[in-house]
Design an enzyme around this catalytic site. Structure first.
Site, short mmCIF file in Angstrom:
data_model
loop_
_atom_site.label_atom_id
_atom_site.label_comp_id
_atom_site.label_asym_id
_atom_site.label_seq_id
_atom_site.Cartn_x
_atom_site.Cartn_y
_atom_site.Cartn_z
N ARG A 1 -39.91 26.22 -37.75
CA ARG A 1 -39.35 27.36 -37.01
C ARG A 1 -38.83 28.46 -37.94
NH1 ARG A 1 -39.07 26.87 -31.78
NH2 ARG A 1 -39.36 24.67 -31.59
N LEU B 1 -36.51 31.45 -31.84
CA LEU B 1 -36.45 32.04 -33.19
C LEU B 1 -35.16 31.64 -33.88
CD1 LEU B 1 -37.88 35.51 -32.17
CD2 LEU B 1 -39.08 33.63 -33.35
N ASN C 1 -33.40 39.96 -25.04
CA ASN C 1 -34.16 38.98 -24.27
C ASN C 1 -33.88 39.20 -22.78
OD1 ASN C 1 -35.79 36.63 -23.85
ND2 ASN C 1 -33.93 35.44 -23.51
N THR C 2 -34.84 38.82 -21.96
CA THR C 2 -34.57 38.71 -20.52
C THR C 2 -34.75 37.25 -20.14
OG1 THR C 2 -35.15 39.42 -18.30
CG2 THR C 2 -36.96 39.33 -19.87
N HIS C 3 -33.82 36.77 -19.31
CA HIS C 3 -33.83 35.35 -18.94
C HIS C 3 -33.80 35.25 -17.42
CE1 HIS C 3 -33.22 31.09 -19.39
NE2 HIS C 3 -32.24 31.16 -18.50
N ASP D 1 -30.63 31.51 -25.52
CA ASP D 1 -30.05 32.12 -24.32
C ASP D 1 -28.54 32.35 -24.42
OD1 ASP D 1 -32.59 32.27 -23.17
OD2 ASP D 1 -32.42 30.25 -22.36
C1 GAR Z 1 -39.78 36.27 -17.34
O1 GAR Z 1 -39.31 35.78 -16.11
C2 GAR Z 1 -38.77 36.00 -18.43
O2 GAR Z 1 -37.43 36.09 -18.01
C3 GAR Z 1 -39.11 34.59 -18.78
O3 GAR Z 1 -40.53 34.59 -18.83
C4 GAR Z 1 -41.01 35.50 -17.84
C5 GAR Z 1 -42.07 36.40 -18.46
O4 GAR Z 1 -42.89 37.00 -17.51
N1 GAR Z 1 -38.52 34.21 -20.04
C6 GAR Z 1 -37.94 33.04 -20.25
O5 GAR Z 1 -37.92 32.14 -19.43
C7 GAR Z 1 -37.33 32.88 -21.64
N2 GAR Z 1 -36.38 31.81 -21.65
P1 GAR Z 1 -44.23 37.80 -17.90
O6 GAR Z 1 -45.02 36.94 -18.90
O7 GAR Z 1 -44.95 38.00 -16.61
O8 GAR Z 1 -43.80 39.10 -18.51
#
Ligand code: GAR
Length: 194
Positions: free
Chosen positions: A56, A84, A98-100, A136
Site C-alpha cells: 500500500r 491510501l 473523499n465522498t462516502h 473515512d
Molecule cells: C459513491 O457512492 C461513493 O461515495 C462511493 O463509491 C461510489 C462511486 O460511484 N465510495 C465509497 O464507498 C468509498 N468508501 P461512481 O463510481 O458511480 O462515481
C-alpha cells in the site's frame, strides 16, 4: 480525480464545471472512458494485486508521484477502491477529498450502504470530507441525509445516495476551489485574512 468504478460522480463533476485536470484509476474502469471522452488526461496507476501482499505504501507513493508530476493541487476521490497511506498524506494532506455513501462517522468502509441497511437505520446519507490517514476519517465539509425506504435494496438506496452525491460533491469542491483562489489572491495582494 481518482476513480475505480462507473465514474458517475466524475461525470457529474465535469457537468458541473469542476476543472478536472487529470483522472487516475487504480484499475481499468468506465471512469477512464468518461474522462477520455471529455478530453481529460488519464493515467492508469494499476494495482498489481488485491491480496494481503499488496504494498500500500509503494502504491501510495507511486500515485503521489504521478499526481505531482501532473502539477495537481487538489485530489478528489470518487469511488476509489484503494485505501491510501502516508505517502499520499505527505504529498496531499488537507488537499485530498473523499465522498462516502453514509453519514460519517457511522458506517465507515467499503460496504457503507449494505451496513446501514443491515443496521436498520431510517436515515442515512452521504459525507464529503477531507481524507485523513485512517479510512473515512477527516474534517467533514458537507453532509446530506437520505431516508431509507421500507423496500430499499442496497442498490436502490445506493442509487438515491449517489443522486445526492452528484450534486453535493461538485458544489462542495467548487466552493472549496473558490475559497482557495480568493485566499491566494488576498495573499498576493498583501491583504491579511481575519
Ligand atoms: C459513491 O457512492 C461513493 O461515495 C462511493 O463509491 C461510489 C462511486 O460511484 N465510495 C465509497 O464507498 C468509498 N468508501 P461512481 O463510481 O458511480 O462515481
Amino acid at each position: 480525480m481518482l476513480v475505480s468504478g462507473t465514474g458517475s460522480i466524475l461525470d457529474a463533476m465535469i457537468e458541473a464545471g469542476v476543472p478536472v485536470a487529470l483522472v487516475v484509476a487504480d484499475r481499468p474502469c468506465a471512469g477512464l472512458g468518461i474522462a477520455a471522452r471529455a478530453g481529460i488526461a488519464t493515467e492508469l496507476v494499476e494495482r498489481d494485486r488485491f491480496d494481503g501482499a499488496f504494498d500500500r505504501d509503494a502504491y501510495s507513493s507511486q500515485l503521489a508521484q504521478t499526481l505531482v508530476a501532473h502539477g495537481i493541487d487538489l485530489v478528489a476521490m470518487a469511488g476509489f477502491g484503494t485505501v491510501l497511506t502516508q505517502p499520499m498524506q505527505a504529498a496531499y494532506a488537507g488537499r485530498l477529498l473523499n465522498t462516502h455513501p453514509a453519514l460519517l462517522p457511522s458506517f465507515k468502509g467499503w460496504h457503507a450502504v449494505r451496513d446501514a441497511l443491515a443496521f436498520g437505520v431510517k436515515v442515512t446519507g452521504c459525507t464529503v470530507h477531507i481524507a485523513g490517514l485512517d479510512v473515512d476519517t477527516g474534517r467533514i465539509l458537507a453532509q446530506e441525509a437520505v431516508p431509507v425506504l421500507d423496500d430499499d435494496t442496497e442498490s436502490s438506496l445506493h442509487e438515491r445516495i449517489k443522486a445526492v452525491e452528484r450534486a453535493l460533491y461538485p458544489a462542495t469542491l467548487l466552493r472549496l476551489i473558490s475559497t482557495i483562489e480568493s485566499e491566494s489572491e488576498s495573499e498576493s495582494e498583501g491583504v491579511r485574512l481575519p
